[in-house]
Design an enzyme around this catalytic site. Structure first.
Site, PDB file in Angstrom:
ATOM      1  N   GLY A 283      56.515 -28.190 -30.061  1.00  0.00           N
ATOM      2  CA  GLY A 283      56.915 -26.838 -29.658  1.00  0.00           C
ATOM      3  C   GLY A 283      58.406 -26.670 -29.422  1.00  0.00           C
ATOM      4  O   GLY A 283      58.882 -25.546 -29.289  1.00  0.00           O
ATOM      5  N   ASP A 284      59.158 -27.799 -29.334  1.00  0.00           N
ATOM      6  CA  ASP A 284      60.603 -27.687 -29.094  1.00  0.00           C
ATOM      7  C   ASP A 284      61.328 -27.178 -30.331  1.00  0.00           C
ATOM      8  O   ASP A 284      61.009 -27.590 -31.449  1.00  0.00           O
ATOM      9  CB  ASP A 284      61.195 -29.067 -28.739  1.00  0.00           C
ATOM     10  CG  ASP A 284      61.172 -29.344 -27.254  1.00  0.00           C
ATOM     11  OD1 ASP A 284      60.816 -28.430 -26.480  1.00  0.00           O
ATOM     12  OD2 ASP A 284      61.509 -30.484 -26.871  1.00  0.00           O
TER      13      ASP A 284
ATOM     14  N   SER B 181      63.923 -14.415 -21.757  1.00  0.00           N
ATOM     15  CA  SER B 181      64.260 -15.795 -22.128  1.00  0.00           C
ATOM     16  C   SER B 181      64.712 -15.869 -23.576  1.00  0.00           C
ATOM     17  O   SER B 181      64.268 -15.082 -24.429  1.00  0.00           O
ATOM     18  CB  SER B 181      63.012 -16.658 -21.944  1.00  0.00           C
ATOM     19  OG  SER B 181      63.199 -17.924 -22.536  1.00  0.00           O
TER      20      SER B 181
ATOM     21  N   ASN C 215      54.466 -20.922  -6.128  1.00  0.00           N
ATOM     22  CA  ASN C 215      55.314 -21.960  -6.729  1.00  0.00           C
ATOM     23  C   ASN C 215      56.652 -22.113  -6.021  1.00  0.00           C
ATOM     24  O   ASN C 215      57.617 -22.591  -6.613  1.00  0.00           O
ATOM     25  CB  ASN C 215      55.579 -21.621  -8.208  1.00  0.00           C
ATOM     26  CG  ASN C 215      54.362 -21.902  -9.068  1.00  0.00           C
ATOM     27  OD1 ASN C 215      53.617 -22.833  -8.809  1.00  0.00           O
ATOM     28  ND2 ASN C 215      54.144 -21.076 -10.069  1.00  0.00           N
TER      29      ASN C 215
ATOM     30  N   GLY D 164      62.017 -18.276  -5.586  1.00  0.00           N
ATOM     31  CA  GLY D 164      62.045 -19.201  -6.721  1.00  0.00           C
ATOM     32  C   GLY D 164      63.463 -19.639  -7.060  1.00  0.00           C
ATOM     33  O   GLY D 164      64.423 -19.288  -6.363  1.00  0.00           O
ATOM     34  N   TYR D 165      63.562 -20.379  -8.134  1.00  0.00           N
ATOM     35  CA  TYR D 165      64.845 -21.030  -8.482  1.00  0.00           C
ATOM     36  C   TYR D 165      65.943 -20.006  -8.775  1.00  0.00           C
ATOM     37  O   TYR D 165      66.954 -19.942  -8.061  1.00  0.00           O
ATOM     38  CB  TYR D 165      64.590 -21.945  -9.679  1.00  0.00           C
ATOM     39  CG  TYR D 165      65.793 -22.630 -10.269  1.00  0.00           C
ATOM     40  CD1 TYR D 165      66.786 -23.189  -9.463  1.00  0.00           C
ATOM     41  CD2 TYR D 165      65.934 -22.736 -11.659  1.00  0.00           C
ATOM     42  CE1 TYR D 165      67.877 -23.841 -10.023  1.00  0.00           C
ATOM     43  CE2 TYR D 165      67.001 -23.388 -12.223  1.00  0.00           C
ATOM     44  CZ  TYR D 165      67.980 -23.930 -11.407  1.00  0.00           C
ATOM     45  OH  TYR D 165      69.051 -24.564 -11.971  1.00  0.00           O
ATOM     46  N   ILE D 166      65.766 -19.176  -9.775  1.00  0.00           N
ATOM     47  CA  ILE D 166      66.838 -18.235 -10.127  1.00  0.00           C
ATOM     48  C   ILE D 166      66.863 -17.087  -9.109  1.00  0.00           C
ATOM     49  O   ILE D 166      67.938 -16.607  -8.730  1.00  0.00           O
ATOM     50  CB  ILE D 166      66.668 -17.709 -11.567  1.00  0.00           C
ATOM     51  CG1 ILE D 166      66.517 -18.884 -12.541  1.00  0.00           C
ATOM     52  CG2 ILE D 166      67.876 -16.864 -11.977  1.00  0.00           C
ATOM     53  CD1 ILE D 166      66.144 -18.484 -13.957  1.00  0.00           C
TER      54      ILE D 166
ATOM     55  N   TYR E 149      53.534 -18.451 -22.853  1.00  0.00           N
ATOM     56  CA  TYR E 149      54.636 -18.116 -21.939  1.00  0.00           C
ATOM     57  C   TYR E 149      55.689 -17.281 -22.674  1.00  0.00           C
ATOM     58  O   TYR E 149      56.086 -16.205 -22.222  1.00  0.00           O
ATOM     59  CB  TYR E 149      55.280 -19.396 -21.373  1.00  0.00           C
ATOM     60  CG  TYR E 149      56.678 -19.173 -20.867  1.00  0.00           C
ATOM     61  CD1 TYR E 149      56.897 -18.544 -19.655  1.00  0.00           C
ATOM     62  CD2 TYR E 149      57.794 -19.536 -21.641  1.00  0.00           C
ATOM     63  CE1 TYR E 149      58.180 -18.284 -19.200  1.00  0.00           C
ATOM     64  CE2 TYR E 149      59.079 -19.274 -21.207  1.00  0.00           C
ATOM     65  CZ  TYR E 149      59.269 -18.661 -19.989  1.00  0.00           C
ATOM     66  OH  TYR E 149      60.539 -18.393 -19.550  1.00  0.00           O
TER      67      TYR E 149
ATOM     68  N   ASP F 282      57.487 -12.656  -2.700  1.00  0.00           N
ATOM     69  CA  ASP F 282      57.064 -13.833  -3.460  1.00  0.00           C
ATOM     70  C   ASP F 282      55.642 -14.180  -3.028  1.00  0.00           C
ATOM     71  O   ASP F 282      55.278 -13.982  -1.863  1.00  0.00           O
ATOM     72  CB  ASP F 282      57.998 -15.015  -3.177  1.00  0.00           C
ATOM     73  CG  ASP F 282      57.999 -16.030  -4.301  1.00  0.00           C
ATOM     74  OD1 ASP F 282      59.043 -16.179  -4.965  1.00  0.00           O
ATOM     75  OD2 ASP F 282      56.943 -16.678  -4.528  1.00  0.00           O
TER      76      ASP F 282
ATOM     77  N   LYS G 270      57.019 -13.062 -22.470  1.00  0.00           N
ATOM     78  CA  LYS G 270      58.383 -12.498 -22.383  1.00  0.00           C
ATOM     79  C   LYS G 270      58.582 -11.441 -23.468  1.00  0.00           C
ATOM     80  O   LYS G 270      59.163 -10.380 -23.216  1.00  0.00           O
ATOM     81  CB  LYS G 270      59.430 -13.615 -22.495  1.00  0.00           C
ATOM     82  CG  LYS G 270      59.424 -14.589 -21.320  1.00  0.00           C
ATOM     83  CD  LYS G 270      59.761 -13.890 -20.002  1.00  0.00           C
ATOM     84  CE  LYS G 270      59.687 -14.806 -18.805  1.00  0.00           C
ATOM     85  NZ  LYS G 270      59.726 -14.085 -17.511  1.00  0.00           N
TER      86      LYS G 270
HETATM   87  C1  UD1 Z   1      61.873 -24.136 -22.004  1.00  0.00           C
HETATM   88  C2  UD1 Z   1      61.570 -22.841 -22.692  1.00  0.00           C
HETATM   89  C3  UD1 Z   1      62.285 -21.725 -22.038  1.00  0.00           C
HETATM   90  C4  UD1 Z   1      61.906 -21.698 -20.566  1.00  0.00           C
HETATM   91  C5  UD1 Z   1      62.317 -22.997 -19.951  1.00  0.00           C
HETATM   92  C6  UD1 Z   1      61.935 -22.995 -18.479  1.00  0.00           C
HETATM   93  C7  UD1 Z   1      61.106 -22.868 -25.091  1.00  0.00           C
HETATM   94  C8  UD1 Z   1      61.682 -22.976 -26.457  1.00  0.00           C
HETATM   95  N1  UD1 Z   1      61.993 -22.928 -24.088  1.00  0.00           N
HETATM   96  O1  UD1 Z   1      63.216 -24.463 -22.338  1.00  0.00           O
HETATM   97  O2  UD1 Z   1      61.927 -20.498 -22.606  1.00  0.00           O
HETATM   98  O3  UD1 Z   1      62.565 -20.623 -19.950  1.00  0.00           O
HETATM   99  O4  UD1 Z   1      61.648 -24.052 -20.623  1.00  0.00           O
HETATM  100  O5  UD1 Z   1      60.761 -23.638 -18.194  1.00  0.00           O
HETATM  101  O6  UD1 Z   1      59.938 -22.758 -24.922  1.00  0.00           O
HETATM  102  N2  UD1 Z   1      63.961 -32.940 -22.743  1.00  0.00           N
HETATM  103  C9  UD1 Z   1      63.929 -34.297 -22.865  1.00  0.00           C
HETATM  104  N3  UD1 Z   1      63.248 -35.021 -21.924  1.00  0.00           N
HETATM  105  C10 UD1 Z   1      62.602 -34.432 -20.867  1.00  0.00           C
HETATM  106  C11 UD1 Z   1      62.663 -33.033 -20.741  1.00  0.00           C
HETATM  107  C12 UD1 Z   1      63.344 -32.298 -21.702  1.00  0.00           C
HETATM  108  O7  UD1 Z   1      64.487 -34.862 -23.809  1.00  0.00           O
HETATM  109  O8  UD1 Z   1      61.988 -35.143 -20.056  1.00  0.00           O
HETATM  110  C13 UD1 Z   1      64.693 -32.149 -23.748  1.00  0.00           C
HETATM  111  C14 UD1 Z   1      63.812 -31.161 -24.485  1.00  0.00           C
HETATM  112  O9  UD1 Z   1      63.171 -31.754 -25.565  1.00  0.00           O
HETATM  113  C15 UD1 Z   1      64.857 -30.104 -24.880  1.00  0.00           C
HETATM  114  C16 UD1 Z   1      65.882 -30.151 -23.740  1.00  0.00           C
HETATM  115  O10 UD1 Z   1      65.676 -31.396 -23.093  1.00  0.00           O
HETATM  116  O11 UD1 Z   1      65.506 -30.480 -26.063  1.00  0.00           O
HETATM  117  C17 UD1 Z   1      65.688 -29.035 -22.729  1.00  0.00           C
HETATM  118  O12 UD1 Z   1      64.318 -29.015 -22.334  1.00  0.00           O
HETATM  119  P1  UD1 Z   1      63.795 -28.131 -21.111  1.00  0.00           P
HETATM  120  O13 UD1 Z   1      64.672 -28.322 -19.933  1.00  0.00           O
HETATM  121  O14 UD1 Z   1      62.340 -28.410 -20.961  1.00  0.00           O
HETATM  122  O15 UD1 Z   1      64.017 -26.627 -21.584  1.00  0.00           O
HETATM  123  P2  UD1 Z   1      63.575 -25.885 -22.934  1.00  0.00           P
HETATM  124  O16 UD1 Z   1      62.398 -26.507 -23.532  1.00  0.00           O
HETATM  125  O17 UD1 Z   1      64.799 -25.723 -23.764  1.00  0.00           O
END
Ligand code: UD1
Length: 341
Positions: free
Chosen positions: A300-301, A127, A37, A12-14, A152, A33, A156
């Site tokens: 959820g963000d 996480s 995925n 996987g990625y990490i 998810y 693995d 964790k």
């Molecule tokens: C989420 C999870 C984190 C998980 C990670 C890996 C939460 C709070 N965080 O991180 O635990 O390990 O995913 O899957 O659940 N964004 C955009 N446009 C896009 C995609 C993202 O604006 O098309 C924004 C998001 O709204 C956010 C930021 O970019 O503000 C980072 O998003 P993302 O890369 O999906 O990571 P998290 O949601 O922070």
């Protein structure tokens, strides 16, 4: 003697980036693995970088017998880094049982097998999602855990508790839970990187796929957050810096430096960066113009989160060395290589 580290989820990625750094520090690596995925070709990338082929087993650790068999086959494992898990937040909301079954069973099977085979050292992928939206920023390891906002995230939290409770009755095992902030970027060689399946949920793969022409435009989720530019803030950490922290965690366990049976570390850069700043960085390092539009908040963000990394800096003797620009450029170089641009 050379120590052997079992890296679950190692294609996987990490996991793949961590396998590379371990091998370059002369650890013997066994990757397991399910390939559900990830792809077998990741092993070629690892081999090209390190000039060694890691040992590989395909197995689903959510199956108890498969896990026990694996540990029987490799009786000399000194430590486990347990990455193998599902990680899509949205999917976990739609299919909670799938997430609980997979992420929790695999951990319990690994713990059981470790105890049976007297494997003493565990590093677990956690996480920053365990903190939810914290009241005080940056978050330290003492920041209270909040109710998870997705299955998810809950896996964790529960996983950390399972490890704590199991170690309570199995004091021969020591564990380190690493709470990742937002891992991004790819190996500098562009031989390994992130391979999202389908439409990416995460920001940086969406940016690079948009720049590569696979997506029409990026939607910036939320322009009305209480942040300087209105977009959400995260702590984006280069995946190679993150991988190096795993090596430090393994060193700490082997050196007997851990102060408790389970320790938690925040792994971030200590710097909050907005979505719009990510786009600016990408445009600066690539010279490209990224098509994007402002859009509604994503359910959820959290609004903003970044890490206090003092504990990891001091105790793991680890610092991030790569910038946001480095991460964006490496992500783009990886995308270009896989798309043959
Ligand atoms: C989420 C999870 C984190 C998980 C990670 C890996 C939460 C709070 N965080 O991180 O635990 O390990 O995913 O899957 O659940 N964004 C955009 N446009 C896009 C995609 C993202 O604006 O098309 C924004 C998001 O709204 C956010 C930021 O970019 O503000 C980072 O998003 P993302 O890369 O999906 O990571 P998290 O949601 O922070």
């Amino acid at each position: 003697m050379q120590k052997t580290v079992l890296v679950t989820g190692g294609t996987g990625y990490i996991g793949s980036h961590t396998a590379v750094e371990l091998m370059q520090k002369s650890y013997n690596v066994v990757i397991v693995d399910s390939l559900e995925n990830s792809e077998l070709s990741v092993l070629d990338g690892i081999e090209k970088i390190t000039s060694q082929k890691p040992k590989f087993e395909q197995a689903d650790l959510a199956e108890r017998n498969a896990t026990l068999k694996l540990f029987e086959k490799y009786p000399n494992i000194d430590a486990v880094i347990h990455f193998a898990a599902y990680k899509a937040v949205g999917e976990s909301v739609a299919f909670p049982l799938k997430y609980y079954r997979n992420n929790l069973n695999s951990l319990m099977n690994v713990l059981e097998a470790m105890a049976l085979h007297e494997v003493k050292n565990l590093v677990f992928s956690s996480s920053c999602t365990v903190y939810g939206q914290p009241d005080v920023l940056p978050v330290t390891e003492q920041t209270p855990i909040q109710e998870a906002n997705s299955p998810y995230g809950n896996t964790k939290q529960i996983s950390e508790e399972i490890i704590r409770d199991f170690l309570h009755v199995t004091p021969s095992i020591q564990a380190i839970a690493l709470r990742y902030f937002n891992p991004i970027g790819a190996h500098e060689s562009a031989l390994i990187g992130e391979l999202p399946i389908g439409v990416p949920n995460n920001l940086v793969p969406f940016i690079t796929q948009t720049a590569a022409g696979l997506r029409k435009e990026l939607s910036v989720f939320g322009d009305d957050y209480q942040t300087p530019d209105g977009s959400a803030i995260r702590d984006y950490i280069h995946v190679v810096d993150l991988a190096l922290a795993h090596v430090k965690a393994i060193d700490r366990l082997f050196n007997g430096e851990a102060k408790k049976t389970i320790e938690h570390f925040n792994l971030g850069t200590g710097k909050g960066v907005s979505v719009l700043e990510c786009i600016q960085s990408f445009e600066k390092v690539t010279g490209l113009k990224l098509p994007y539009k402002m859009a509604a908040r994503r359910p959820g963000d959290v609004e903003q989160i970044w890490a206090n990394t003092s504990f990891a800096n001091q105790e793991l003797q680890w610092q991030t060395q790569r910038s946001l620009d480095d991460a964006m450029l490496s992500a783009w170089n990886w995308e270009k290589r896989i798309r043959k641009i």
